[in-house]
Design a protein around this motif. Structure first.
Motif, PDB file in Angstrom:
ATOM      1  N   LYS A   1       0.833  -1.199   0.000  1.00 13.66           N
ATOM      2  CA  LYS A   1       0.000   0.000   0.000  1.00 13.66           C
ATOM      3  C   LYS A   1       0.874   1.257   0.000  1.00 13.66           C
ATOM      4  O   LYS A   1       0.639   2.185  -0.775  1.00 13.66           O
TER       5      LYS A   1
ATOM      6  N   ASN B   1      -6.364   1.772  -0.363  1.00 13.65           N
ATOM      7  CA  ASN B   1      -6.257   1.473   1.065  1.00 13.65           C
ATOM      8  C   ASN B   1      -5.818   0.027   1.237  1.00 13.65           C
ATOM      9  O   ASN B   1      -5.718  -0.738   0.279  1.00 13.65           O
ATOM     10  N   ARG B   2      -5.517  -0.344   2.470  1.00 15.78           N
ATOM     11  CA  ARG B   2      -4.950  -1.672   2.744  1.00 15.78           C
ATOM     12  C   ARG B   2      -5.917  -2.780   2.377  1.00 15.78           C
ATOM     13  O   ARG B   2      -5.506  -3.833   1.875  1.00 15.78           O
TER      14      ARG B   2
END
Length: 80
Positions: free
Chosen positions: A22, A33-34
Motif C-alpha cells: 500500500k 487502502n490496505r
C-alpha cells in the motif's frame, strides 16, 4: 494496472505484506487502502511472509525446554 504493479513489487520484495505494498502504491500516486491491496493480493494468490503460530512452543519430546540425550565428545588437549 494495479495488479501488475503489485505483482512486480511482490516479485522484488516477497516479504512485503499488504501494508508495505500500500505504501509503495501510494508513493506512485495511486489512492488505495490496505483492504483493497489485500483483496488484489488475494486475487493474485500472494501473501506476505509472517511467522507461524506456536513457534515458541517447545517440542513435545523436550521437557522444560531442555534438549535431552545429547552425546558430546570432548577431547582434552594435553599440554606437553
Amino acid at each position: 494496472m494495479l495488479l501488475v504493479l503489485i505483482d512486480a513489487e511482490y516479485t522484488r520484495h516477497p516479504f512485503y505484506g499488504s501494508r508495505k505494498i500500500k505504501q509503495y502504491l501510494r508513493r506512485l500516486g495511486h489512492k488505495v487502502n490496505r483492504k483493497r491491496v489485500q483483496r488484489l493480493m488475494g486475487i493474485l494468490g500472494l501473501a506476505g511472509m509472517t511467522s507461524r503460530p506456536n513457534t515458541s512452543r517447545p517440542h513435545p519430546q523436550q521437557q522444560d525446554g531442555q534438549v535431552q540425550n545429547i552425546d558430546v565428545a570432548v577431547e582434552l588437549a594435553t599440554i606437553v
